[in-house]
Design a protein around this motif. Structure first.
Motif, short mmCIF file in Angstrom:
data_model
loop_
_atom_site.label_atom_id
_atom_site.label_comp_id
_atom_site.label_asym_id
_atom_site.label_seq_id
_atom_site.Cartn_x
_atom_site.Cartn_y
_atom_site.Cartn_z
N LYS A 72 -15.61 44.18 59.84
CA LYS A 72 -14.52 45.15 60.00
C LYS A 72 -13.70 45.24 58.73
O LYS A 72 -13.34 44.22 58.13
N GLY A 73 -13.42 46.47 58.32
CA GLY A 73 -12.63 46.69 57.12
C GLY A 73 -13.45 46.71 55.84
O GLY A 73 -12.94 47.07 54.79
N ARG A 74 -14.71 46.29 55.93
CA ARG A 74 -15.57 46.27 54.75
C ARG A 74 -16.74 47.25 54.87
O ARG A 74 -17.17 47.83 53.87
N PHE A 75 -17.28 47.40 56.08
CA PHE A 75 -18.44 48.27 56.31
C PHE A 75 -17.99 49.52 57.06
O PHE A 75 -17.08 49.46 57.90
N THR A 76 -18.67 50.62 56.78
CA THR A 76 -18.42 51.87 57.48
C THR A 76 -19.74 52.50 57.90
O THR A 76 -20.60 52.72 57.04
N GLY A 97 -19.34 60.21 67.80
CA GLY A 97 -18.67 59.66 66.63
C GLY A 97 -17.91 58.37 66.84
O GLY A 97 -17.41 57.79 65.87
N THR A 98 -17.82 57.90 68.05
CA THR A 98 -17.15 56.63 68.31
C THR A 98 -17.90 55.50 67.62
O THR A 98 -19.13 55.45 67.66
N THR A 99 -17.16 54.62 66.98
CA THR A 99 -17.79 53.52 66.26
C THR A 99 -17.27 52.17 66.75
O THR A 99 -16.18 52.06 67.31
N ASN A 100 -18.07 51.14 66.49
CA ASN A 100 -17.66 49.78 66.79
C ASN A 100 -18.32 48.87 65.77
O ASN A 100 -19.45 49.14 65.32
N TYR A 101 -17.62 47.80 65.39
CA TYR A 101 -18.11 46.92 64.34
C TYR A 101 -18.02 45.45 64.77
O TYR A 101 -17.14 45.06 65.55
N ALA A 102 -18.90 44.65 64.20
CA ALA A 102 -18.77 43.21 64.34
C ALA A 102 -17.50 42.78 63.61
O ALA A 102 -17.14 43.36 62.58
N ASP A 103 -16.85 41.76 64.14
CA ASP A 103 -15.60 41.30 63.53
C ASP A 103 -15.82 40.90 62.07
O ASP A 103 -14.93 41.08 61.23
#
Length: 116
Positions: free
Chosen positions: A64-68, A55-61
């Motif tokens: 972040k805050g817009r996509f899940t 379940g660990t997630t990581n996002y492109a900067d």
């Protein structure tokens, strides 16, 4: 072999939302990471978001805050909820899966177009 089928792309106005889905099928032993990449015309493919088996997630900067990103392990499906979409999010979005820690599989992509 694992097959990936993406769905959910389309045309949306800036500020709108879309939800992408990617279902894995075929001979699946264990899926490690599931991720979404995107590639805009004339640009390199880039990682958008990744979710590990625990379940660990990581996002492109840029998202972040817009996509899940989320996943349903029982269905071997990964989702990407995209909110507050911007014209610069326009790309072909590709699903990627790492299986048994050594095999990478790609979907054929789904086009997301965000109009200004």
């Amino acid at each position: 072999q694992v097959q990936l089928v993406e769905s959910g792309g389309g045309l949306v106005q800036a500020g709108g939302s879309l939800r992408l889905s990617c279902a894995a099928s075929g001979t699946i032993f264990s899926i490690n990471s599931m991720s979404w990449y995107r590639q805009a015309p004339g640009k390199q493919r880039e990682l958008v978001a990744i979710i590990m088996s625990e379940g660990t997630t990581n996002y492109a900067d840029s998202v972040k805050g817009r996509f899940t990103i989320s996943r349903d392990n029982a269905k071997n499906t990964v989702y990407l909820q995209m909110n507050s979409l911007k014209p610069e999010d326009t790309s072909v979005y590709y699903c990627n899966v790492l299986e048994r820690g050594i095999f990478y599989y790609w979907g054929k992509g789904t086009l997301v177009t965000v109009s200004s």
